[in-house]
Design an enzyme around this catalytic site. Structure first.
Site, mmCIF file in Angstrom:
data_model
loop_
_atom_site.group_PDB
_atom_site.id
_atom_site.type_symbol
_atom_site.label_atom_id
_atom_site.label_comp_id
_atom_site.label_asym_id
_atom_site.label_seq_id
_atom_site.Cartn_x
_atom_site.Cartn_y
_atom_site.Cartn_z
ATOM 1 C CG HIS A 22 35.857 30.074 43.575
ATOM 2 N ND1 HIS A 22 37.381 30.382 43.628
ATOM 3 C CD2 HIS A 22 35.369 31.082 44.873
ATOM 4 C CE1 HIS A 22 37.553 30.759 44.692
ATOM 5 N NE2 HIS A 22 36.150 31.311 45.075
ATOM 6 C CG HIS A 62 38.913 31.983 36.462
ATOM 7 N ND1 HIS A 62 40.454 30.937 36.185
ATOM 8 C CD2 HIS A 62 38.320 31.942 37.897
ATOM 9 C CE1 HIS A 62 40.445 30.716 37.182
ATOM 10 N NE2 HIS A 62 39.948 30.939 38.437
HETATM 11 C C1 LIG Z 1 41.939 22.281 56.872
HETATM 12 C C2 LIG Z 1 42.641 21.426 56.751
HETATM 13 C C3 LIG Z 1 42.313 20.501 56.682
HETATM 14 C C4 LIG Z 1 43.919 22.013 55.023
HETATM 15 C C5 LIG Z 1 44.281 23.078 54.469
HETATM 16 C C6 LIG Z 1 44.581 23.338 53.228
HETATM 17 C C7 LIG Z 1 45.075 24.211 52.410
HETATM 18 C C8 LIG Z 1 46.198 24.477 52.061
HETATM 19 C C9 LIG Z 1 44.083 25.038 52.706
HETATM 20 C C10 LIG Z 1 43.876 26.110 51.750
HETATM 21 C C11 LIG Z 1 42.972 26.835 51.587
HETATM 22 C C12 LIG Z 1 43.165 28.229 49.687
HETATM 23 C C13 LIG Z 1 44.281 29.147 50.772
HETATM 24 C C14 LIG Z 1 42.441 27.565 49.402
HETATM 25 C C15 LIG Z 1 42.497 28.505 47.496
HETATM 26 C C16 LIG Z 1 40.765 28.791 47.321
HETATM 27 C C17 LIG Z 1 41.477 29.213 45.852
HETATM 28 C C18 LIG Z 1 41.541 31.206 46.660
HETATM 29 C C19 LIG Z 1 41.570 29.238 44.885
HETATM 30 C C20 LIG Z 1 41.601 29.779 43.534
HETATM 31 O O1 LIG Z 1 40.324 30.191 42.895
HETATM 32 P P1 LIG Z 1 40.144 30.713 41.099
HETATM 33 O O2 LIG Z 1 38.901 29.867 41.409
HETATM 34 O O3 LIG Z 1 40.168 31.918 41.257
HETATM 35 O O4 LIG Z 1 40.920 29.644 40.375
#
Ligand SMILES: CC(C)=CCC/C(C)=C/CC/C(C)=C/CC/C(C)=C/COP(=O)(O)O
Length: 292
Positions: free
Chosen positions: A211, A253
């Site tokens: 994020h 985090h």
């Molecule tokens: C739609 C297209 C072109 C592709 C899809 C690609 C893809 C695999 C998307 C997944 C998106 C997704 C589930 C992202 C996760 C985001 C997330 C929860 C990040 C964690 O954040 P953090 O701050 O806790 O590290």
């Protein structure tokens, strides 16, 4: 011959069991007027815990100078084998090592203190729903779907070029964060509740914060490619900062995950800017999109 590796606390290296009358934890006389310590704890498992210090047998002055007590006993008795690498620990860690450990300790302490929305019963538990709303505002799915939707609606070449690069930036971010999370494998803080909106398998790890990277990447992107009034520009920067802070407050985090995430997001934008896709350097992409 008793193995020096298996000897108990404070026993002199290479000394027989019967000769080890010194009390646990006390220095034992190793011969030649020198003192040596064996492991403070006997099992390898506890040695993995960094509280256990062990003198490196192969590097001790006694060993180096060829005056190991058993070696002196006769040519038929070979010196003990050196400790396996995973059993060793330097007694004089470098300045960098000490600095990193101190930073880590401060990081864990500060992150726990700031994790005031980690649960409903936490001191700021009532703000948790708002923090979770912020979490969704920086999630990868709304940003990817939003960008794809805008691309499908865009009727100008300039707009399509910017959106195509935003899509590239978002995908690059997902890839780099997943790669680093998979390599570093730092667990999320113990006080985190794993109740996040759609996650990937690597999202069980916390370094770096996805994020935080997205917040800085998208903010830099917007500030550089959208003409916005000053108050809106300030709002964009504030959003990125508060989103990063909310990751620690939610207990998702540690502070260093978010700090590195900010840095990585900043660098990612520089990469995207450097590799900027245009109809000149990536005509295939634009032609393919036009045909849809
Ligand atoms: C739609 C297209 C072109 C592709 C899809 C690609 C893809 C695999 C998307 C997944 C998106 C997704 C589930 C992202 C996760 C985001 C997330 C929860 C990040 C964690 O954040 P953090 O701050 O806790 O590290």
């Amino acid at each position: 011959m008793p193995s020096p590796r298996r000897s108990v606390e404070g026993r002199p290296l290479g000394a027989s069991a019967s000769s080890s009358s010194s009390s646990p934890g006390s220095p034992a006389h190793g011969g030649g007027g020198r003192f040596e310590f064996q492991s403070l704890l006997s099992s390898r498992a506890t040695c993995a815990d960094l509280t256990c210090a062990r003198l490196r047998a192969s590097e001790s002055p006694v060993h180096r100078r060829g005056s190991f007590p058993l070696a002196a006993a006769g040519p038929s008795q070979a010196p003990p084998p050196p400790l396996p690498e995973e059993d060793r620990m330097d007694l004089n860690p470098s300045f960098l090592g000490i600095a990193l450990r101190s930073l880590l300790a401060i990081d864990l302490w500060l992150s726990k203190k700031l994790g005031v929305c980690a649960g409903e019963s936490s001191s700021w538990g009532s703000v948790r729903p708002l923090m979770k709303l912020l979490e969704i505002s920086g999630h990868g799915i709304p940003w990817l779907l939003g960008t794809l939707y805008c691309l499908s609606r865009s009727d100008s070449w300039a707009g399509r070029e910017v959106l195509m690069n935003l899509l590239f930036a978002l995908l690059l971010d997902l890839l780099l964060v997943a790669l680093i999370k998979g390599l570093v494998r730092r667990r999320r803080p113990a006080h985190n509740q794993m109740d996040m909106f759609v996650t990937l398998s690597v999202d069980k790890y916390s370094f770096p914060s996805g994020h935080a990277t997205r917040a800085v990447l998208v903010s830099r992107f917007i500030l550089n490619h959208l003409v916005l009034a000053i108050p809106l520009r300030v709002l964009v920067v504030l959003w990125a900062f508060v989103l990063g802070l909310s990751r620690v407050m939610l207990g998702r985090h540690n502070v260093t995950d978010v700090a590195f995430g900010f840095f990585l997001g900043y660098m990612q934008y520089s990469i995207v800017d450097y590799c900027w896709l245009s109809p000149h350097n990536a005509p295939v992409l634009f032609v393919l999109w036009n045909q849809q």
